[in-house]
Design a protein around this motif. Structure first.
Motif, mmCIF file in Angstrom:
data_model
loop_
_atom_site.group_PDB
_atom_site.id
_atom_site.type_symbol
_atom_site.label_atom_id
_atom_site.label_comp_id
_atom_site.label_asym_id
_atom_site.label_seq_id
_atom_site.Cartn_x
_atom_site.Cartn_y
_atom_site.Cartn_z
ATOM 1 N N PRO A 140 0.814 -1.225 0.000
ATOM 2 C CA PRO A 140 0.000 0.000 0.000
ATOM 3 C C PRO A 140 0.846 1.272 0.000
ATOM 4 N N PHE A 141 1.852 1.321 -0.886
ATOM 5 C CA PHE A 141 2.750 2.474 -0.919
ATOM 6 C C PHE A 141 2.831 3.041 -2.330
ATOM 7 N N GLU A 142 3.275 4.296 -2.401
ATOM 8 C CA GLU A 142 3.433 4.961 -3.689
ATOM 9 C C GLU A 142 4.697 4.470 -4.396
ATOM 10 N N ASN A 143 4.780 4.728 -5.688
ATOM 11 C CA ASN A 143 5.992 4.418 -6.438
ATOM 12 C C ASN A 143 7.182 5.155 -5.828
ATOM 13 N N GLU A 144 8.275 4.434 -5.619
ATOM 14 C CA GLU A 144 9.532 4.997 -5.116
ATOM 15 C C GLU A 144 9.333 5.812 -3.833
ATOM 16 N N GLU A 145 8.460 5.343 -2.963
ATOM 17 C CA GLU A 145 8.211 6.036 -1.698
ATOM 18 C C GLU A 145 9.391 5.891 -0.730
ATOM 19 N N PHE A 146 10.166 4.803 -0.893
ATOM 20 C CA PHE A 146 11.300 4.548 -0.015
ATOM 21 C C PHE A 146 12.599 4.544 -0.809
ATOM 22 N N ASP A 147 13.684 4.881 -0.136
ATOM 23 C CA ASP A 147 14.989 4.855 -0.794
ATOM 24 C C ASP A 147 15.569 3.444 -0.821
ATOM 25 N N GLU A 180 16.114 3.485 -4.728
ATOM 26 C CA GLU A 180 17.529 3.209 -4.940
ATOM 27 C C GLU A 180 17.849 1.718 -5.044
ATOM 28 N N GLU A 181 17.553 0.958 -3.995
ATOM 29 C CA GLU A 181 17.922 -0.456 -4.051
ATOM 30 C C GLU A 181 17.101 -1.306 -3.101
ATOM 31 N N VAL A 182 17.025 -2.595 -3.448
ATOM 32 C CA VAL A 182 16.367 -3.617 -2.640
ATOM 33 C C VAL A 182 17.427 -4.641 -2.234
ATOM 34 N N ARG A 183 17.410 -5.042 -0.960
ATOM 35 C CA ARG A 183 18.314 -6.088 -0.488
ATOM 36 C C ARG A 183 17.473 -7.239 0.059
ATOM 37 N N ILE A 184 17.760 -8.458 -0.409
ATOM 38 C CA ILE A 184 17.012 -9.649 -0.001
ATOM 39 C C ILE A 184 17.982 -10.645 0.635
ATOM 40 N N PHE A 185 17.627 -11.137 1.823
ATOM 41 C CA PHE A 185 18.458 -12.111 2.545
ATOM 42 C C PHE A 185 17.557 -13.167 3.163
ATOM 43 N N PRO A 186 17.967 -14.444 3.165
ATOM 44 C CA PRO A 186 19.122 -15.030 2.498
ATOM 45 C C PRO A 186 18.724 -15.540 1.118
ATOM 46 N N ARG A 230 21.415 -7.874 -3.977
ATOM 47 C CA ARG A 230 21.222 -6.414 -4.071
ATOM 48 C C ARG A 230 20.693 -6.106 -5.459
ATOM 49 N N ILE A 231 19.566 -5.419 -5.511
ATOM 50 C CA ILE A 231 18.945 -5.026 -6.765
ATOM 51 C C ILE A 231 18.985 -3.489 -6.825
ATOM 52 N N TYR A 232 19.744 -2.976 -7.788
ATOM 53 C CA TYR A 232 19.909 -1.528 -7.925
ATOM 54 C C TYR A 232 18.978 -0.987 -9.002
ATOM 55 N N LYS A 233 18.362 0.159 -8.706
ATOM 56 C CA LYS A 233 17.552 0.831 -9.712
ATOM 57 C C LYS A 233 18.358 1.966 -10.345
ATOM 58 N N GLY A 234 18.071 2.230 -11.611
ATOM 59 C CA GLY A 234 18.708 3.359 -12.275
ATOM 60 C C GLY A 234 20.097 3.042 -12.777
#
Length: 234
Positions: A140-147, A180-186, A230-234
């Motif tokens: 339930p968030f806007e596009n690119e609401e978080f860094d 900016e980026e998404v980090r997924i573990f493990p 790590r998934i980087y945008k841009g």
């Protein structure tokens, strides 16, 4: 209760409400606090983790979301205590599947889990607006609401229960709300085996214009669970 809540709220008995500590997050995700200052951070799904509570108290801007948050903090606190007790009983039978240099022993593990639960449930009472009920693959968030978005112990771990399309839909949603980026573990399943479709996921993301990097981290409790995506945008 709204119709939306009724349709998305999972039966509390089917929720496992256990979380990791703030310190574990720093190690799992290779985070430096100075790099997080001034960033909007989302923990998804956050469960009973204390990263939001301690992070905000330390001057960060962290929001948590999880399907569990459709329930009250007191319900979740009670459920969390039961789940920790159950997990510790299981741990006695499965100790060989874990490395014991971080927690030393089961009592140490229990203390970390109880600490995380206590911090989380108290903060839910004091700062409830920071804990948003949500059910992947829709947020339930806007596009690119978080860094920055952190996602621990859900995607990839349940490869036997969540199919490839669910992972793709969920990752697309995580990326959508992040600037900016998404980090997924493990990157392993519950048996410690590498998620079978990881290379396929990586190729999909790269083909859609994202930079993807697999990074070793200084944290390994479950055997082989010592790297993140790590998934980087841009």
């Amino acid at each position: 209760m709204s119709e939306v809540e009724q349709s998305t709220k999972l039966d509390l008995e089917r929720i496992i409400f256990i979380g990791r500590t703030y310190e574990e997050y720093l190690n799992m995700f290779l985070l430096k606090v100075e790099d997080l200052k001034g960033k909007k951070i989302l923990d998804c799904p956050a469960g009973a983790c204390s990263f939001t509570a301690v992070g905000n108290r330390s001057g960060l801007d962290v929001t948590a979301c999880d399907i569990a948050y459709f329930h009250s903090s007191e319900e979740l606190r009670r459920k969390g205590i039961q789940d920790i007790d159950h997990a510790m009983e299981h741990m006695h039978k499965a100790q060989k599947n874990f490395k014991w240099d971080y927690f030393k022993d089961i009592d140490g593990l229990r203390n970390h889990r109880l600490n995380a639960l206590q911090e989380c449930s108290k903060d839910m009472k004091d700062s409830g607006e920071k804990y948003i009920p949500a059910t992947l693959p829709t947020l339930p968030f806007e596009n690119e609401e978080f860094d920055i978005l952190l996602s621990a112990h859900f995607l990839f771990m349940y490869g036997d229960r969540l199919d490839y399309q669910f992972h793709i839909d969920s990752i697309n949603e995580l990326v959508r709300v992040t600037k900016e980026e998404v980090r997924i573990f493990p990157l392993v399943d519950l048996e410690g085996k590498r998620y079978e479709h990881l290379e396929k996921v990586t190729s999909y993301l790269e083909n859609n214009g994202f930079k993807v990097e697999e990074v070793r981290v200084p944290y390994e409790f479950q055997l082989n669970a010592n790297s993140m995506l790590r998934i980087y945008k841009g």
